[in-house]
Write a protein that holds these residues in place. Structure first.
Motif, PDB file in Angstrom:
ATOM      1  N   PHE A  18       0.804  -1.220   0.000  1.00  0.00           N
ATOM      2  CA  PHE A  18       0.000   0.000   0.000  1.00  0.00           C
ATOM      3  C   PHE A  18       0.840   1.273   0.000  1.00  0.00           C
ATOM      4  N   THR A  19       2.163   1.146  -0.067  1.00  0.00           N
ATOM      5  CA  THR A  19       3.024   2.326  -0.093  1.00  0.00           C
ATOM      6  C   THR A  19       3.567   2.526  -1.501  1.00  0.00           C
ATOM      7  N   ASP A  20       3.601   3.767  -1.951  1.00  0.00           N
ATOM      8  CA  ASP A  20       4.106   4.088  -3.290  1.00  0.00           C
ATOM      9  C   ASP A  20       5.608   3.834  -3.366  1.00  0.00           C
ATOM     10  N   VAL A  21       6.082   3.563  -4.567  1.00  0.00           N
ATOM     11  CA  VAL A  21       7.506   3.358  -4.834  1.00  0.00           C
ATOM     12  C   VAL A  21       8.021   4.574  -5.584  1.00  0.00           C
ATOM     13  N   ASN A  22       9.158   5.095  -5.156  1.00  0.00           N
ATOM     14  CA  ASN A  22       9.799   6.209  -5.859  1.00  0.00           C
ATOM     15  C   ASN A  22      11.105   5.715  -6.454  1.00  0.00           C
ATOM     16  N   ILE A  23      11.207   5.809  -7.778  1.00  0.00           N
ATOM     17  CA  ILE A  23      12.425   5.416  -8.488  1.00  0.00           C
ATOM     18  C   ILE A  23      13.464   6.516  -8.255  1.00  0.00           C
ATOM     19  N   GLN A  24      14.692   6.106  -7.975  1.00  0.00           N
ATOM     20  CA  GLN A  24      15.747   7.097  -7.776  1.00  0.00           C
ATOM     21  C   GLN A  24      16.049   7.840  -9.065  1.00  0.00           C
ATOM     22  N   ARG A  51       4.396  11.460 -13.991  1.00  0.00           N
ATOM     23  CA  ARG A  51       5.472  10.874 -13.197  1.00  0.00           C
ATOM     24  C   ARG A  51       5.221   9.396 -12.893  1.00  0.00           C
ATOM     25  N   VAL A  52       4.006   8.930 -13.089  1.00  0.00           N
ATOM     26  CA  VAL A  52       3.653   7.547 -12.766  1.00  0.00           C
ATOM     27  C   VAL A  52       4.166   6.615 -13.864  1.00  0.00           C
ATOM     28  N   VAL A  53       4.916   5.565 -13.464  1.00  0.00           N
ATOM     29  CA  VAL A  53       5.458   4.615 -14.438  1.00  0.00           C
ATOM     30  C   VAL A  53       5.117   3.169 -14.068  1.00  0.00           C
ATOM     31  N   GLY A  54       4.190   2.976 -13.163  1.00  0.00           N
ATOM     32  CA  GLY A  54       3.842   1.605 -12.825  1.00  0.00           C
ATOM     33  C   GLY A  54       2.883   1.508 -11.671  1.00  0.00           C
ATOM     34  N   VAL A  55       2.560   0.263 -11.350  1.00  0.00           N
ATOM     35  CA  VAL A  55       1.665  -0.007 -10.226  1.00  0.00           C
ATOM     36  C   VAL A  55       2.245  -1.125  -9.375  1.00  0.00           C
ATOM     37  N   ASP A  63      -4.476  -3.589  -7.884  1.00  0.00           N
ATOM     38  CA  ASP A  63      -3.608  -2.402  -7.801  1.00  0.00           C
ATOM     39  C   ASP A  63      -3.785  -1.750  -6.436  1.00  0.00           C
ATOM     40  N   THR A  64      -2.661  -1.548  -5.739  1.00  0.00           N
ATOM     41  CA  THR A  64      -2.740  -0.972  -4.395  1.00  0.00           C
ATOM     42  C   THR A  64      -1.926   0.306  -4.240  1.00  0.00           C
ATOM     43  N   ALA A  65      -0.950   0.523  -5.096  1.00  0.00           N
ATOM     44  CA  ALA A  65      -0.107   1.721  -4.992  1.00  0.00           C
ATOM     45  C   ALA A  65       0.516   1.982  -6.360  1.00  0.00           C
ATOM     46  N   GLN A  66       1.237   3.101  -6.473  1.00  0.00           N
ATOM     47  CA  GLN A  66       1.828   3.475  -7.760  1.00  0.00           C
ATOM     48  C   GLN A  66       3.340   3.583  -7.654  1.00  0.00           C
ATOM     49  N   VAL A  67       3.980   3.527  -8.820  1.00  0.00           N
ATOM     50  CA  VAL A  67       5.425   3.687  -8.933  1.00  0.00           C
ATOM     51  C   VAL A  67       5.673   5.026  -9.610  1.00  0.00           C
ATOM     52  N   TYR A  68       6.481   5.883  -8.967  1.00  0.00           N
ATOM     53  CA  TYR A  68       6.718   7.255  -9.440  1.00  0.00           C
ATOM     54  C   TYR A  68       8.179   7.486  -9.800  1.00  0.00           C
ATOM     55  N   LEU A  69       8.394   8.397 -10.734  1.00  0.00           N
ATOM     56  CA  LEU A  69       9.711   8.973 -10.983  1.00  0.00           C
ATOM     57  C   LEU A  69       9.810  10.280 -10.202  1.00  0.00           C
ATOM     58  N   PRO A  70      11.016  10.751  -9.882  1.00  0.00           N
ATOM     59  CA  PRO A  70      11.149  12.002  -9.129  1.00  0.00           C
ATOM     60  C   PRO A  70      10.779  13.241  -9.949  1.00  0.00           C
ATOM     61  N   THR A  71      10.836  13.118 -11.280  1.00  0.00           N
ATOM     62  CA  THR A  71      10.470  14.222 -12.177  1.00  0.00           C
ATOM     63  C   THR A  71       9.552  13.645 -13.255  1.00  0.00           C
ATOM     64  N   SER A  72       9.201  14.457 -14.232  1.00  0.00           N
ATOM     65  CA  SER A  72       8.380  13.971 -15.336  1.00  0.00           C
ATOM     66  C   SER A  72       9.134  12.875 -16.096  1.00  0.00           C
ATOM     67  N   GLN A  73       8.392  12.026 -16.788  1.00  0.00           N
ATOM     68  CA  GLN A  73       9.026  10.978 -17.585  1.00  0.00           C
ATOM     69  C   GLN A  73       9.998  11.576 -18.605  1.00  0.00           C
ATOM     70  N   SER A  74       9.616  12.690 -19.207  1.00  0.00           N
ATOM     71  CA  SER A  74      10.466  13.335 -20.219  1.00  0.00           C
ATOM     72  C   SER A  74      11.798  13.781 -19.629  1.00  0.00           C
ATOM     73  N   VAL A 112       6.238  -0.517 -15.264  1.00  0.00           N
ATOM     74  CA  VAL A 112       6.620  -1.694 -14.480  1.00  0.00           C
ATOM     75  C   VAL A 112       5.417  -2.138 -13.657  1.00  0.00           C
ATOM     76  N   GLU A 113       5.211  -3.458 -13.565  1.00  0.00           N
ATOM     77  CA  GLU A 113       4.130  -3.988 -12.735  1.00  0.00           C
ATOM     78  C   GLU A 113       4.348  -5.467 -12.476  1.00  0.00           C
ATOM     79  N   PRO A 114       3.791  -5.972 -11.388  1.00  0.00           N
ATOM     80  CA  PRO A 114       3.798  -7.414 -11.172  1.00  0.00           C
ATOM     81  C   PRO A 114       2.566  -8.049 -11.811  1.00  0.00           C
ATOM     82  N   ASP A 115       2.767  -9.137 -12.505  1.00  0.00           N
ATOM     83  CA  ASP A 115       1.660  -9.929 -13.047  1.00  0.00           C
ATOM     84  C   ASP A 115       1.484 -11.092 -12.075  1.00  0.00           C
TER      85      ASP A 115
END
Length: 194
Positions: A18-24, A51-55, A63-74, A112-115
């Protein structure tokens, strides 16, 4: 074992979903081929502000939380591509010059996501980029690069999710740099050097 301890243990194991993931911000390269090049490259990445790149999913595949980048994908991808090009020996231009090779990058998918299956989950990282290389006036080359990184885990952590995402991106960007080097080495391609 008491009921209370069992419930507490179950809550502890499930709460991480239930906690979001932040990609370095740091990008790591998997490149093994490194050589010097005097070729200047300017990188342009299409505008993708999300900024969201996964779940993240729990053991039931919900789906319980999201995976984020620190800035925009671009922004994140532009920094990563420039880093990979430097690692592989190119000179990266911050400001576009007429003699520069220009890479126009369109993000089709960074995800990115788990199947989730019955006994385990397949963690899947996807990098799908369309790249147009403008070598000189009248010489443009376009190619789609797709990389998928996958692993099967019975228990998966935030680190596993980050590794699948970064692995797919790293393989994709390394391939882009290698293919650009091959393109520039071909007999029919001439480019201004620094």
């Amino acid at each position: 074992m008491s009921k209370g301890l069992a419930i507490l243990s179950l809550m502890f194991l499930c709460s991480c979903a239930f906690t979001d993931v932040n990609i370095q911000r740091e990008y790591y390269s998997k490149s093994t081929e490194k050589s010097r090049s005097n070729t200047r490259v300017y990188v342009h990445v299409d505008n993708k502000e999300d900024r969201v790149v996964g779940v993240k999913k729990n053991g039931y595949g919900i789906d319980t939380a999201q995976v984020y980048l620190p800035t925009s994908q671009s922004r994140w991808l532009k920094d990563a591509i420039e880093s990979e090009l430097r690692i592989q020996g190119f000179i990266v231009s911050k400001f576009r010059k007429q003699s520069d090779v220009v890479l126009d990058v369109k993000i089709n998918q960074l995800f990115v996501e788990p199947d989730v299956g019955f006994w385990a989950a397949s963690l899947i990282g996807i990098a799908d980029l369309n790249v147009r290389a403008k070598i000189k006036k009248g010489h443009e080359y376009e190619r789609n690069f797709v990389e998928v990184e996958r692993s099967t885990e019975m228990v998966w952590t935030d680190t596993d999710i980050k590794e699948r995402f970064n692995g797919a991106v790293s393989m994709c960007l390394s391939d882009i740099a290698v293919r650009l080097r091959e393109l520039l080495r071909s007999k029919n391609t001439k480019v201004a050097k620094r």
